[in-house]
Design an enzyme around this catalytic site. Structure first.
Site, PDB file in Angstrom:
ATOM      1  CB  SER A  15     -10.874 -28.375   6.500  1.00 15.46           C
ATOM      2  OG  SER A  15     -11.969 -29.251   6.607  1.00 15.46           O
ATOM      3  N   GLY A  41     -17.458 -28.591  -1.626  1.00 16.79           N
ATOM      4  CA  GLY A  41     -17.368 -30.000  -1.981  1.00 16.79           C
ATOM      5  C   GLY A  41     -16.151 -30.663  -1.357  1.00 16.79           C
ATOM      6  CG  HIS A  89      -7.914 -32.296   9.184  1.00 13.71           C
ATOM      7  ND1 HIS A  89      -8.937 -31.374   9.172  1.00 13.71           N
ATOM      8  CD2 HIS A  89      -7.996 -32.971   8.015  1.00 13.71           C
ATOM      9  CE1 HIS A  89      -9.615 -31.498   8.034  1.00 13.71           C
ATOM     10  NE2 HIS A  89      -9.082 -32.463   7.331  1.00 13.71           N
ATOM     11  NE  ARG A 149      -8.309 -34.594   0.190  1.00 11.27           N
ATOM     12  CZ  ARG A 149      -8.653 -35.128   1.351  1.00 11.27           C
ATOM     13  NH1 ARG A 149      -9.603 -34.542   2.071  1.00 11.27           N
ATOM     14  NH2 ARG A 149      -8.055 -36.199   1.815  1.00 11.27           N
TER      15      ARG A 149
END
Length: 400
Positions: A236, A230, A271, A232
């Site tokens: 990643s 989902g 990121h 957060r």
């Protein structure tokens, strides 16, 4: 070359004294780790730690035959009592080589942080590289393009060091990589094993004896991995962690840039700050040519944004366009992507969003996106050796 790991933990050991964290609480019994120290062929001791003589005895060895004691990192703790009969501990200057009466050649390898690494070559030619906690090589010997038989170092703390060794050829497909200096910043138990396996490494309990140059199956790194979760959830971060020990990675950002969107720019910036400086970035949704070509590992982040672009191209948000060829065009495009994943020869880690577990979208277009992403995720996962679901930052392996 016989190698016994008298300890495999960080300098303070694991669990750390008086530390209340969850990892320290779980690091009991066989999971407890003394500070890392290596006994090589009973003649060479790398790092002197409290209780070294007792640790050797527990593993069925003795320190009586030790002819050289070498230190790798600055010692900040209390004074260590040197067991009777051991020679004085010392350090070899960077770049210098020491030949022992036992026939071992020891070369000091410069580090990019305080400390010294040691390259040990036996009389029979087996080669071992041992790195201090928090250290990665700043220079290697002239023959460093010949892979080491074994590398022992701080894999969890310095995965970029392992990536550097792979880039120079010092770590090859048959090199056995053993993680030591394990601290409470890394997980324990099965999760530690899984994370190390993704880097092509493993760990062993204190007291384990290994034989450098002996065949041992190197952990099989999944070639295709799908990481879902989902918003957060940490998906990643999990995907990036899986490739941080690779010498080169192409980060494929399918979201592109959004002019005038400050919040999106902040997300992209965060990121980029997390990623190693050696990684390259490509902002594109043309994934099929990348999967079909040769090159470094791919990190695709993410399939949800790729699908958004694909639906934009076929007009899928409009009911009439969707019914008048849009659906067929989208299915064709997703089928091409899935076929490319099946045929690719590259290492691929892809990120996607898990959908369908929350509120049903209030519009037909929203429900269409949810349904198509669910279908894409299922088809993509079918082509992957490993599928991971991330919940609250905790990875759950669904396949592989």
């Amino acid at each position: 070359m016989e190698l016994t790991l008298l300890g495999t933990g960080a300098p303070l050991g694991l669990p750390r004294p008086a530390c209340p964290c969850a990892v320290c609480a779980l690091s009991r019994g066989t999971r407890a780790r003394a500070a890392t120290a290596l006994l090589i062929d009973g003649a060479l001791l790398l790092d002197l730690t409290p209780g070294a003589a007792l640790a050797a005895a527990r593993s069925g060895h003795s320190l009586v035959g030790v002819r050289q004691v070498l230190l790798t990192h600055p010692h900040d703790g209390p004074a260590v009592e040197v067991p009777a009969g051991l020679p004085t501990a010392g350090r070899v200057p960077d770049g210098r080589e020491l030949t022992l009466i036992s026939g071992h050649a020891v070369r000091a390898v410069p580090m990019d942080s305080p400390g010294t690494g040691y390259e040990v070559t036996s009389a029979d030619g087996e080669r071992l590289l041992y790195l201090p906690p928090g250290g990665a090589p700043a220079g290697l010997s002239d023959d460093h393009r010949v892979p080491y038989d074994m590398v022992i170092g701080d894999v969890t703390g310095r995965p970029d060091g392992l990536a550097r060794l792979r880039a120079t050829g010092a770590v090859g497909p048959a090199t056995e990589v053993i993680a030591v200096h394990l601290d409470h910043d890394a997980p324990t138990g099965a999760e530690l094993d899984r994370r190390l396996a993704a880097a092509g490494a493993r760990t062993v309990p204190d007291g384990t004896t290994l034989y450098v140059g002996e065949y041992h199956e190197v952990p099989d790194v999944p070639r295709r991995t799908l990481v879902t979760g989902g918003a957060r959830s940490g998906k990643s971060v999990e995907a990036e962690r899986r490739l941080e020990a690779f010498p080169e990675v192409l980060y494929v950002a399918t979201g592109g840039s959004r002019e005038g969107d400050a919040e999106w720019a902040q997300r992209v910036g965060l990121h980029r700050e997390r990623r190693p400086g050696s990684w390259r970035t490509a902002e594109t949704c043309e994934l099929v040519p990348l999967l079909a070509g040769d090159g470094p590992a791919l990190l695709i982040d993410c399939l949800s944004l790729w699908l958004t672009d694909a639906m934009d191209r076929v007009g899928a948000w409009d009911d009439e366009k969707w019914a008048d060829g849009g659906q067929a065009a989208l299915r064709e495009r997703t089928a091409e992507l899935v076929a490319a994943v099946r045929a690719t020869g590259r290492t691929v880690v892809a990120v996607t969003n898990e959908v369908g577990a929350g509120v049903v979208p209030g519009t037909a277009a929203g429900r269409r996106f949810r349904d198509e992403l669910g279908r894409l995720n299922a088809a993509f996962a079918d082509e992957c050796e490993q599928v991971v679901l991330v919940v609250a930052g905790q990875p759950l392996v669904l396949r592989g």
